[in-house]
Design an enzyme around this catalytic site. Sequence first.
Site, mmCIF file in Angstrom:
data_model
loop_
_atom_site.group_PDB
_atom_site.id
_atom_site.type_symbol
_atom_site.label_atom_id
_atom_site.label_comp_id
_atom_site.label_asym_id
_atom_site.label_seq_id
_atom_site.Cartn_x
_atom_site.Cartn_y
_atom_site.Cartn_z
ATOM 1 C CB CYS A 182 -0.901 0.029 1.227
ATOM 2 S SG CYS A 182 -2.295 -1.105 1.151
ATOM 3 C CD GLU B 37 -2.408 4.351 2.724
ATOM 4 O OE1 GLU B 37 -1.935 3.484 1.947
ATOM 5 O OE2 GLU B 37 -3.610 4.597 2.792
HETATM 6 N N1 THU Z 1 -4.243 0.485 -1.374
HETATM 7 C C1 THU Z 1 -3.366 1.392 -0.824
HETATM 8 O O1 THU Z 1 -2.337 1.713 -1.429
HETATM 9 N N2 THU Z 1 -3.669 1.915 0.385
HETATM 10 C C2 THU Z 1 -4.780 1.619 1.112
HETATM 11 O O2 THU Z 1 -4.914 2.085 2.244
HETATM 12 C C3 THU Z 1 -5.816 0.755 0.535
HETATM 13 C C4 THU Z 1 -5.470 0.071 -0.728
HETATM 14 C C5 THU Z 1 -3.923 -0.100 -2.680
HETATM 15 C C6 THU Z 1 -3.581 -1.559 -2.632
HETATM 16 C C7 THU Z 1 -3.930 -1.979 -4.049
HETATM 17 O O3 THU Z 1 -2.796 -1.738 -4.884
HETATM 18 C C8 THU Z 1 -5.041 -1.045 -4.468
HETATM 19 O O4 THU Z 1 -5.036 0.024 -3.533
HETATM 20 C C9 THU Z 1 -6.423 -1.670 -4.494
HETATM 21 O O5 THU Z 1 -6.723 -2.274 -3.292
#
Ligand code: THU
Length: 132
Positions: free
Chosen positions: A58, A60
Site C-alpha cells: 500500500c 501508506e
Molecule cells: N491500497 C493502498 O495503497 N492503500 C490503502 O490504504 C488501501 C489500498 C492499494 C492496494 C492496491 O494496490 C489497491 O489500492 C487496491 O486495493
Amino acid sequence: MTDAPIDWEHLFRRARAVARHAYAPYSGYHVGAAGLVDDGRVVEGCNVENASYGLALCAECSLVSALHSSGGGRLVAVAVVAGRDVEDLQPGKPCGRCRQVLYEAGGPGLRINERYTLGDLLPDPFGSDALE
Ligand code: THU
C-alpha cells in the site's frame, strides 16, 4: 519539531504527484500518500502491486518505509489520494493495516486528510504499550 501550520494543499499536491508513479496494473487503482515529518521534510509513497495479488504494497506503507530510509522521525500529517483516473484523484481512506502502520509512525495525534486524526480512524489501538 516544526510548529508551522500544516500546508495541506502542498501535501495533497505531492500525494497526487506520487500517485502517478503507482504500479497498479491489476487493480488500476492509483494511491499516493505524502506525509509531513516533525523535522519539516515531506515523504511520499505509492502502491506497488504484484502478480501474486495479495502481496500488494500500500501507498501508506511505502510512505512509512520512505520515512525511515530518509532518516526517520515522527509523522505529523498525511494526505492520501486514490482513484482510477490519475487526473481526478480524491482523498482516500487508509486501509486497516495501513492505519496500524501509520500509528507506529505518528500515534493517535497524526492528522489524516485534514479532517481526521489517526485516533478517530483507529480507536483503542494496539501499540508498543501493549507489549510492556
Ligand atoms: N491500497 C493502498 O495503497 N492503500 C490503502 O490504504 C488501501 C489500498 C492499494 C492496494 C492496491 O494496490 C489497491 O489500492 C487496491 O486495493
